[in-house]
Scaffold this motif. Sequence first.
Motif, short mmCIF file in Angstrom:
data_model
loop_
_atom_site.label_atom_id
_atom_site.label_comp_id
_atom_site.label_asym_id
_atom_site.label_seq_id
_atom_site.Cartn_x
_atom_site.Cartn_y
_atom_site.Cartn_z
N ILE A 1 8.24 -4.80 1.19
CA ILE A 1 8.49 -5.76 0.81
C ILE A 1 9.65 -6.54 1.55
N ILE A 2 10.56 -6.01 1.77
CA ILE A 2 11.84 -6.30 2.14
C ILE A 2 11.88 -6.33 3.73
N ALA B 1 8.44 -7.51 5.05
CA ALA B 1 7.45 -9.18 5.21
C ALA B 1 9.14 -9.97 4.90
N THR B 2 9.85 -9.39 3.86
CA THR B 2 11.35 -10.58 3.93
C THR B 2 11.72 -11.49 4.70
N MET C 1 8.71 -1.53 -2.29
CA MET C 1 10.38 -1.86 -1.41
C MET C 1 10.39 -1.90 0.14
#
Lengths: 342, 42
Positions: B26-27, B29-30, B23
């Motif tokens: 991914i955050i 990367a965002t 998680m």
Amino acid sequence: MKKNITGILYFYIHFIVEIACFFYLSRVTNGSNVVWLIPFIYDGVAFVPQSIIGYISDKYPKINMAFIGTILMIISYLIFGLTKWSVFISLIIICLGNAFLHVAGAENTLKTSGGRLSPSAIFVAGGSFGVITGKVLAMSSINPLWLLIPIMTIIPFSILADMYIEKDSNTDKFNYVRECLNPYVVILIAFLVVIARGYVGYGIPTSWNKTVIQNIIFFCTMGLGKALGGILSDKIGIRKVAVGSTLLAIPFLCCGNNLMIVSIIGVMFFSMTMSITLGILTSILKENPGLAFGITTIGLFLGTAPIFFIKLTMNINIILIIIVSIICSILLGYVLKGDEKK
Amino acid sequence: MKIIFDPRYITNNTVFWIYVVAMILIIIATVIFVIKEVGGKR
């Protein structure tokens, strides 16, 4: 120009997706000793990767995200219904299926909306009705494999929705944010508003909500509020709805602990900003509606994650609702452009 | 669904820690994607 019904088509798809997910969740957590971990993992894996999936969808629009999502949901249900494999395998697959289908819905409804919020708001609203239907259905003795039938109906609905996407479909008409503002500040504000309201949403005092019927009324009102937020924004202006609904929700939410009718009016107002934050983010990330949608779902995850660890008293929740709502309405009023007559 | 939190699930559960790391990645990367997209237009 043909009448755009993508919002209604994706309302149905979202409805079915949430039925499948909450039927599955209610069944796997019933009597499980990992009841805390499963909903927590579900929230994260279904919500957080939507930003990455959305970004890929923005860059490669020819990839059919709805089809991938439907196949993943079918695989998950087959594993769940036919095998004795670890619950985490079917859980991760159903979460990813959910994420792909959400991104497809957001991309489609935003790109074909011509700058209006109502199609994406109607799409988002379908989820609330699906959540409660899935929960209620899980109370019956129905075999999970029967749910493959409604899941498969997603495919023709998504094909129909795709027919509304044209070569020049885009989100260029989303201009809800004041131009003078720094885009990073706007994104941060919208993100914080989603987090704050995600958290507060779980703290709404609802002692009245004890029966299945009351729970159905609660979720249906939430869905109605989400849809109305977008529809009213298109009719009377996004700024009026954002600031007005956030402030109007306060007295109803705080005084409705034992009064269902008062409480659900508050829930309806409270739910209206759902599509508004998406409209704000899309106004900044015009070429990346999928990424914009993913930011809101990460915000929802971060907002709801604390409820798995912390339980606050009702009085503290009421104080939080008042403070957070006032701050959110000020921030939304600051970010959004003044409403023009349509 | 009743959510029952038990800290033992955190300390002893490999699935939980893989999940947390995924998680966070991914955050991150965002955030990079947002900076790339918004920065590219300025």
